[in-house]
Design an enzyme around this catalytic site. Structure first.
Site, PDB file in Angstrom:
ATOM      1  N   ASP A 145      73.000  98.561  79.396  1.00 58.57           N
ATOM      2  CA  ASP A 145      73.998  99.562  79.776  1.00 58.57           C
ATOM      3  C   ASP A 145      73.354 100.517  80.778  1.00 58.57           C
ATOM      4  OD1 ASP A 145      75.120  98.261  77.551  1.00 58.57           O
ATOM      5  OD2 ASP A 145      76.242 100.059  76.961  1.00 58.57           O
ATOM      6  N   LYS A 208      82.124 100.694  81.909  1.00 60.23           N
ATOM      7  CA  LYS A 208      82.124 101.523  80.703  1.00 60.23           C
ATOM      8  C   LYS A 208      82.435 102.963  81.092  1.00 60.23           C
ATOM      9  CE  LYS A 208      78.696 102.978  77.194  1.00 60.23           C
ATOM     10  NZ  LYS A 208      77.320 102.750  76.704  1.00 60.23           N
ATOM     11  N   LYS A 244      84.679  98.797  78.386  1.00 61.17           N
ATOM     12  CA  LYS A 244      84.088  99.455  77.214  1.00 61.17           C
ATOM     13  C   LYS A 244      84.351 100.951  77.248  1.00 61.17           C
ATOM     14  CE  LYS A 244      79.687 100.345  74.840  1.00 61.17           C
ATOM     15  NZ  LYS A 244      78.232 100.073  74.791  1.00 61.17           N
TER      16      LYS A 244
END
Length: 308
Positions: A145, A208, A244
């Site tokens: 991430d 995300k 996400k």
């Protein structure tokens, strides 16, 4: 494709109106609710990103990742043999080895995700970001991430943003890359859409919303804009990018609403751990409480769900 980016226009009043309608959606009840909640569990990135993380706390998190819902509750729902686990365990790079070893010892194939690239501020030289990504992969992380440099968005340096994300994608190697946009710090919904597009063009497997450390994290207006970008990118390229939402998602009801929104905007095929994740540290506790209530008719006492 800068021409694509220059044409972006976001109708903010309409997005906000749509988001207000989403908040009023009626939730599902009974067995349907239990089914949606179990689906949500399989899409959770169970996360600990605290300064006091230790090998033992990560080990405990990994145990919970493999056994997210109490076995007797799953048996009551006839779901005990379906292999329900969370989508991934997410930790800092320094704790990746602990997580990998704990999951391996448990005979579990849940992937370990690691935040990297100057998380959470992004205010780190690119060389250090790339080195951190490579180390996390070397330690055994199968998902990375990364966090973008918000400065590049706020100053309109779209080519610079593309190049940074492209290099991060290369550093990830075989690991999947989720690109955190930190939408609460991008200034406008138009910037959110543009940053989403740039991140996907540069090879992101997921986009995300947030690090969870910003003042404003996952919100429905941002979710709508990012999902519309994913949809347009899919129409143009045929490539499916995951989504996400992360930060501030704490209740079972919120989790179901996010699942419903993904179903409405992107379709059922996105409702899998391969294309949808929920970034959360405390969400699982509330989901297990709701499932306990569904099975027993009463809410659990403190000791009933000691691992939550």
């Amino acid at each position: 494709e800068l021409g694509w980016i220059s044409k972006v226009y976001v109708n903010q009043p309409e997005v906000v109106r749509h988001a207000e309608q989403i908040k009023k959606w009626r939730t599902v009840k009974g067995n349907w609710q239990a089914a949606w909640l179990l689906k949500a569990v399989t899409c959770i990135d169970l996360t600990t990103l605290s300064g006091d993380d230790t090998p033992s706390s990560v080990h405990r998190l990994c145990f919970k990742a493999k056994h997210p819902i109490r076995e007797d509750l799953l048996k009551a729902l006839d779901m005990h043999d379906k292999g329900i686990t969370v989508g991934a365990v997410c930790v800092y790079p320094a704790r990746v080895t602990d997580a990998v070893n704990a999951l391996k010892a448990a005979g579990c194939s849940i992937p370990v995700a690691s935040v990297a690239a100057g998380f959470p501020s992004g205010q780190t030289p690119l060389e250090i970001k790339l080195a951190e990504i490579k180390l996390a992969v070397q330690y055994g992380a199968r998902e990375i991430d990364i966090v973008i440099s918000r400065t590049l968005v706020l100053t309109g340096q779209w080519e610079g943003l593309y190049e940074e994300i492209r290099q991060c994608r290369k550093a990830c190697g075989e690991a999947h890359m989720k690109t955190i946009l930190s939408t609460g710090e991008l200034g406008s919904l138009a910037n959110v859409y543009k940053a989403s597009m740039i991140a996907m063009m540069a090879g992101s497997d997921f986009i995300k919303t947030s690090t969870g450390k910003e003042v404003e994290n996952a919100t429905f207006p941002v979710g709508v804009v990012m999902m519309r970008a994913i949809k347009e990118f899919y129409w143009q390229t045929g490539y499916k990018v995951g989504f996400k939402p992360a930060g501030g998602i704490r209740t079972a009801k919120e989790a179901i609403t996010w699942l419903m929104l993904v179903k409405e905007e992107l379709g059922v095929e996105w409702l899998t751990p391969e294309l949808f994740r929920l970034g959360a540290s405390s969400l699982l506790e509330d989901i297990e409480k709701q499932i306990f209530y569904h099975v027993t008719g009463s809410y659990p006492l403190q000791h009933d769900l000691a691992m939550a």
